[in-house]
Scaffold this motif. Structure first.
Motif: not given
Length: 585
Positions: A63-64, A93-97, A102-103, A564-565
Motif C-alpha cells: 500500500s502507498p 476531499g484529498d484522496g489521502m484522507f 477506507k483501508i 485529520w478531517p
C-alpha cells in the motif's frame, strides 16, 4: 465509510517460507460459504492480514499508505515533492484522507466477519478458533487505533454490515480507545493466544499476546495512564522480547525474526508479496534503481549526538558556520577540485566561495559526521561517505561516493546518482539494499517491516515511567537503547547528566527521533506530544537541502491540521458524520 459490502479476500495456498501471511489474493468466496471448512478458516484469517496490502500501488505492491511513508510529514523525514498537507493547501476531499479511512475500515470489516462467523460456522478445532478470534480482535483493535490516532473519534462497527447499514455517527475519541482496550484485553485473556512465536515457527508473523500488550500499552500512553502503560510494556519483556545486538544489521533480511521484532508486516522476494521501500527510499544508482521519494531531514542528522553524548554543533567543526546564511554554507559541501563551471554555478546559488578549499574541502566536511552516534551512519548516507550500489542500472556492483555536485556514475570511484540531481539531499541507508544480492527487484523487497519492535517498547516504557515520576527507572530503559547504539549513557558524564523530568522528557523524545527514522513513527509521535507545529513548522522550515536551503516552504494554516478531517465523500454518503473543526471540504 465507502458504501460497499466488503467480502473477505481469500489467499491462495502456495509453498512459502512464512505461512499464510505471505500468500496473495486470487479469489473470493460468498459469505454463505466462507469459514465453513478448516481450510477456508485459515484463508479467511489470511484475508484479514491481507488488509496490510490494500490500495496497492506500482505493479500490485504494498500500500502507498504504509507507515514508513508518513515520515514525509515528520520532523525527521521529508518528501521529494511538495505535499499539500505541508503547504497548507490540503482539503478534506484529498484522496489521502479517504484512502486511509477506507483501508482501515476494510480491515475492520474483515475482522468483524472473522470474529462473528468463526464461532458459528468454522469446523476447526476449538483452540484454533479461539486463537484466530484473538488474532482478529488484535487486528480490529490495530485498525481502530490507526483511525483514532488521526481522526480522533470515528464510527464503531463491531459486526459485518451492509452498505445500507453504514450510517453510524462518530463515537468520541475516548469511546474508540475504550473499544480498542476491550478487544486487546480479550486477546490477552485468551489462553490459546501465544505469548510470542520464536524465529522459524510456522506461525511467525501472526499476532501474539506480546503484540497485544505492546498496542495496549501504547493506547495507555495516548490516554496518559502511565502506570498501566508501564505494566503492559513489562509484559512484552516477560514474553521474551529483547534488543538485537547490532542496530544496523537488525534491518536486514537475515535478522527480521530477531527477538526485537514483536509484530511485522511479512514480505518475501516475489511480485505481490514484497515491500517497495527500495523504490521509494532508494535512488537510481542502487541495485534495481529507486526514486528517492522519501529522505531524511538535516534536522534529523543534526540531532545525532557526538559519541560522548554532547550535542552536535556545526561551529565546533567549522567555526563561524552558524554565522553564514544557509546559501553561503553550500561552499563547505562542494567536492574537491571543482570545475570553473561548477564554481560559477555555486556562486550564483549564493555559496561563499572565498571559504572553498581546493584540495581539502571534502575532508573538512567529513569531520562533521565522524565520532557521532553510530545510528547516524546506519540510518543516513552522509556527504563523502560511500555506498555499495550498482553501476549504470546493471547488476554490476560499484562503490559509489556521495559528492556534490553530481558528475556521473562509474564502475570505480563514481558518484551516487539521485533522481534529484539539481539539489543535494541526505538519503536513507536503513532499509535500502546494498550491493546486488539483497533483493531481486526493487518492487518486491524481502525485508519485513516492523510495526512494533522492542526498542520502541523500551522508549515508550521510559516515557511512561518518567511521566509517572520514576526517573531512575526511566533512565535505565533509555540507557538500554543507547548502550546497544554505542553512545554515551545518560548520567555517565557532564553532557549526559539528566536535570529532572522535563529534561528527561526531551531526551526521550530525541532518542525516539534518532532511533526510528524511516519506520513511520515520528509523525505520529509529534502529533501525540503536541510538538508537530513547533518542530516541523518552525520559522523558515520547508523541504531542505543538506546545508539548510529550502527547496519549497511549509505553511502552517492552523491547529486544525493536527487532526485529520473526515473524508468529504464519507460525510456526503452518511449524514450522521460530523466534520472536525477547521476543515474545508
Amino acid at each position: 465509510m465507502k458504501k460497499i459490502l466488503v467480502i473477505i479476500i481469500i489467499c491462495g495456498l502456495i509453498g512459502c517460507k512464512k505461512d499464510l501471511l505471505d500468500t496473495s489474493p486470487n479469489s473470493s468466496v460468498s459469505t454463505a460459504t466462507m469459514w465453513t471448512t478448516d481450510n477456508l478458516t485459515d484463508l479467511g484469517i489470511a484475508g484479514v492480514y491481507n488488509t496490510f496490502r490494500l490500495m496497492m500501488g506500482h505493479s500490485g505492491l504494498i500500500s502507498p499508505y504504509e507507515l514508513y511513508q508518513f515520515d514525509r510529514f515528520s520532523f525527521t523525514g521529508q518528501g521529494r515533492f511538495d505535499e499539500p498537507l505541508m503547504l497548507g493547501t490540503i482539503t478534506a476531499g484529498d484522496g489521502m484522507f479517504l484512502n486511509y479511512w477506507k483501508i482501515q475500515y476494510e480491515g475492520i470489516q474483515r475482522a468483524n466477519d472473522a470474529i462473528n462467523n468463526i464461532p458459528i460456522k468454522s469446523p476447526s478445532p476449538e483452540d484454533k478458533k479461539a486463537k484466530y478470534i484473538a488474532e482478529a480482535k488484535f487486528l480490529r483493535a490495530y485498525f481502530y487505533f490507526r483511525l483514532n490516532q488521526v481522526y480522533k473519534g470515528v464510527p464503531i462497527y463491531l459486526e459485518p454490515f451492509t452498505a445500507a447499514q453504514a450510517t453510524k455517527g462518530r463515537s468520541s475519541e475516548e469511546e474508540v480507545w475504550k473499544q480498542i482496550l476491550t478487544d486487546l484485553t480479550d486477546c490477552i485473556n485468551e489462553k490459546n493466544f501465544p505469548d510470542r512465536y520464536p524465529s522459524g515457527n510456522a506461525n511467525y508473523g501472526h499476532a501474539t499476546k506480546a503484540a497485544a500488550y505492546a498496542l495496549r500499552g501504547k493506547v495507555y500512553l495516548y490516554k496518559k495512564d502511565w502506570a498501566k502503560a508501564a505494566a503492559d510494556f513489562q509484559k512484552v519483556k516477560d514474553a521474551g522480547h529483547s534488543l538485537f545486538a547490532d542496530y544496523k544489521a537488525l534491518f536486514k533480511e537475515a535478522n527480521e525474526q530477531a527477538p526485537e521484532m514483536i509484530f511485522s508486516i511479512q514480505h518475501r522476494s516475489e511480485s505481490g508479496y514484497g515491500n517497495n521501500m527500495q523504490l521509494f527510499c532508494g535512488w537510481p544508482s542502487v541495485y534495481s534503481r529507486g526514486w528517492n521519494y522519501y529522505m531524511p531531514t538535516p534536522y534529523l542528522v543534526d540531532l545525532y549526538e557526538n559519541i560522548d553524548g554532547s550535542p552536535f554543533n556545526w561551529d565546533d567543526v567549522i567555526p563561524g558556520y552558524s554565522g553564514l546564511t544557509v546559501n553561503e554554507r553550500e561552499v563547505y559541501f562542494l567536492r574537491d577540485n571543482i570545475s570553473e563551471a561548477e564554481r560559477s554555478a555555486a556562486t550564483l546559488r549564493g555559496a561563499k566561495m572565498s571559504l572553498y578549499l581546493a584540495s581539502g574541502n571534502e575532508e573538512r566536511i567529513k569531520k562533521a559526521y565522524e565520532n557521532r552516534d553510530p545510528r547516524l551512519t546506519a540510518n543516513v548516507v552522509t556527504p563523502y561517505s560511500t555506498f555499495r550500489g550498482a553501476y549504470n542500472f546493471t547488476n554490476v556492483e560499484s562503490i559509489q561516493h556521495m559528492r556534490w555536485p553530481f558528475r556521473g556514475q562509474a564502475q570505480i570511484n563514481g558518484d551516487i546518482q539521485s533522481d534529484t540531481q539539481i539539489n543535494f539531499f541526505y538519503f536513507y541507508r536503513k532499509f535500502v539494499a546494498e550491493g546486488t544480492n539483497e533483493l531481486i527487484d526493487r518492487n518486491y523487497g524481502p525485508i519485513d517491516f516492523p510495526i512494533f519492535r522492542y526498542a520502541d517498547i523500551l522508549l515508550m516504557w521510559a516515557e511512561a515511567l518518567n511521566e509517572d515520576n520514576k526517573l531512575e527507572d526511566a533512565i535505565s530503559k533509555v540507557n538500554e537503547v543507547r548502550k546497544r547504539a554505542g553512545i554515551a549513557l545518560l548520567n555517565s558524564n557532564e553532557f549526559t547528566k539528566v536535570n529532572g523530568k522535563t529534561d528527561l522528557r526531551l531526551r526521550i523524545q530525541n532518542e525516539r527521533r534518532v532511533e526510528f527514522p524511516n519506520e513511520g513513527i515520528n509523525y505520529f509521535d509529534e502529533l501525540r506530544w503536541g510538538t508537530w507545529k513547533e518542530k516541523v513548522f518552525q520559522s523558515g522550515n520547508g523541504r531542505k537541502q543538506i546545508w539548510g536551503t529550502n527547496v519549497s516552504n511549509y505553511s502552517y494554516k492552523g491547529d486544525f491540521l493536527n487532526v485529520w478531517p473526515i473524508p468529504t465523500s464519507e460525510i456526503q454518503m452518511n449524514i450522521n458524520l460530523v466534520q472536525n473543526p477547521g476543515w474545508i471540504d
